[in-house]
Write a protein that holds these residues in place. Structure first.
Motif, PDB file in Angstrom:
ATOM      1  N   LYS A   1       0.820  -1.203   0.000  1.00 46.60           N
ATOM      2  CA  LYS A   1       0.000   0.000   0.000  1.00 46.60           C
ATOM      3  C   LYS A   1       0.863   1.266   0.000  1.00 46.60           C
ATOM      4  N   THR A   2       1.762   1.370   0.975  1.00 49.45           N
ATOM      5  CA  THR A   2       2.542   2.581   1.102  1.00 49.45           C
ATOM      6  C   THR A   2       3.907   2.264   1.689  1.00 49.45           C
ATOM      7  N   ASN A   3       4.947   2.897   1.140  1.00 51.01           N
ATOM      8  CA  ASN A   3       6.242   2.927   1.797  1.00 51.01           C
ATOM      9  C   ASN A   3       6.180   4.040   2.833  1.00 51.01           C
ATOM     10  N   LEU A   4       5.993   3.673   4.094  1.00 56.15           N
ATOM     11  CA  LEU A   4       5.745   4.679   5.112  1.00 56.15           C
ATOM     12  C   LEU A   4       6.970   5.532   5.403  1.00 56.15           C
ATOM     13  N   PHE A   5       8.144   4.885   5.483  1.00 55.40           N
ATOM     14  CA  PHE A   5       9.324   5.622   5.905  1.00 55.40           C
ATOM     15  C   PHE A   5      10.576   4.823   5.580  1.00 55.40           C
ATOM     16  N   THR A   6      11.652   5.535   5.267  1.00 56.27           N
ATOM     17  CA  THR A   6      12.960   4.924   5.068  1.00 56.27           C
ATOM     18  C   THR A   6      13.824   5.203   6.290  1.00 56.27           C
TER      19      THR A   6
END
Length: 418
Positions: free
Chosen positions: A66-71
């Motif tokens: 769905k989403t790459n929330l954070f690196t």
């Protein structure tokens, strides 16, 4: 016919996620989003927090990114949501403790050198007021919700593999080398320590409902213990170490992960089902709050989701089986055919529900079915045309327990919310 019960569970609809992450390292931790039964997050060697969504199509049960929330700046070894909040604690390989706020989409606090070496495990208590961390340095520390160090609870000479809170939050259980130990948060009670496995203890989980502890070890077996360290069950030896364990919230069953193997066991350790799946070593497992879905992350970067189905109970002359997440089959075993119900076939009656059935029981000729939509439906087994009564949980509450009298001439029930 005597009232009897037979329980059979199966894993079905298990699908691997798509393969674009296969070459990006191990999935170190997977966690369900607190208020969702279809979304979860994963962290691993790719230094990314990813939000995943389970496809609505129950027939395919696909996992979609769905989403790459954070690196993240470093590889994350452990991850834990703060109960009732929108932030999580993360432990990294460089010894840092990170606080990630999902609503803001950023790291709100970073505590460098929280441990000497990697932070291997982090765990919030039940109300989110305290956090414990275990590290490669053999130290367990307690932190406040805001990230202030409260105390050093434990210091041993070997790394801490896993940690969990007691059901009352008055103690923590942890594992190191061959041992499992229980450390009180306050100094009133003495610590308990016992040798749990022949080799390193890699994973543990303490269930709040049944008070039992399950452990998995490098000696290729898993074991069930009571809160005093007395062994209740020891499995046979498998081909590879048991790298992850996880109780269902209701305490009725748990899962064990090993190399290319996922086991589904009852509360006393006996295996209901064994799933052979090409995923490498399963490093993390977690059950959903409905006790019906499980997620697993593995050493080759894959994820899978499993659904519990095939539950069967017997009440008087009726046999009720959950053939699929949204269907219950009701059969009168004393009759070759029955004319009641919504649909009739050679297997009996089929009850269809608009949402997955997460639990059901029978008492006094009644069937009670609880769905994931927080709807509790009551059926008269002698007339299955429509529910005799339907109760819906208030907004933002979740039904956790249903009890029914079986000795009285009348029927009553109790529903608990949180």
């Amino acid at each position: 016919m005597n009232d009897s019960k037979k329980i059979l569970f199966l894993f079905e609809n298990c699908k691997k996620k798509n393969k674009k992450r296969l070459d990006e390292g191990t999935v170190n931790s997977v966690k369900w989003l607190e208020n969702s039964g279809k979304e979860f997050v994963s962290v691993g060697d790719d230094k990314t927090i990813i939000n995943w969504n389970i496809d609505e199509d129950e027939a395919n049960r696909n996992i979609l990114p769905k989403t790459n929330l954070f690196t993240l700046p470093q590889v994350c070894m452990s991850f834990s949501w703060c109960p009732g909040q929108q932030f999580a604690a993360l432990g990294t390989t460089d010894g840092s403790l990170l606080f990630y706020n999902s609503s803001q989409g950023k790291i709100t606090k970073q505590i460098e050198s929280a441990h000497l070496g990697a932070v291997i495990c982090v765990q919030w208590n039940k109300d989110g007021s305290a956090l414990v961390t275990g590290g490669e340095d053999g130290v367990i520390k307690q932190w406040s919700r805001t990230g202030n160090l409260r105390s050093r609870l434990v210091a041993v000479s070997h790394l801490i593999y896993d940690i969990d809170w007691s059901p009352s939050d008055h103690a923590v259980v942890y594992c190191f080398e061959k041992y499992v130990a229980i450390q009180p948060i306050q100094g009133h009670n003495k610590p308990i320590k016992w040798k749990a496995h022949a080799s390193a203890v890699l994973a543990l989980d303490w269930n709040a409902q049944n008070q039992l502890i399950v452990t998995g070890g490098e000696d290729c077996c898993y074991r069930v213990w009571d809160e005093y360290g007395r062994m209740l069950y020891s499995s046979s030896t498998f081909s590879f170490p048991c790298t992850s364990v996880g109780w269902a919230p209701n305490g009725k069953y748990f899962a064990v992960g090993s190399h290319n193997l996922l086991l589904f066991c009852d509360r006393l350790g006996w295996i209901y089902n064994q799933l052979d799946i090409e995923m490498g070593s399963i490093m993390s497992v977690q059950w959903s709050r409905t006790n019906m879905d499980i997620i697993a992350g593995a050493g080759n970067g894959q994820l899978c989701v499993g659904t519990v189905t095939g539950k069967c109970i017997k009440h008087k002359q009726w046999e009720i089986t959950q053939a699929s997440p949204c269907e219950l089959h009701v059969a009168n075993v004393l009759e070759s055919e029955t004319a009641m119900g919504q649909e009739n076939n050679e297997n009996g009656n089929i009850l269809h529900f608009n949402a997955p059935v997460v639990d059901f029981l029978c008492a006094q000729f009644h069937l009670i079915a609880l769905t994931s939509a927080m709807s509790c439906q009551f059926y008269d087994l002698k007339n299955l045309d429509a529910p005799a009564q339907t109760i819906t949980s208030p907004s933002n509450n979740y039904i956790t327990l249903i009890l029914a009298t079986q000795t009285c001439a009348f029927f009553c029930f109790f529903i608990f919310f949180f």
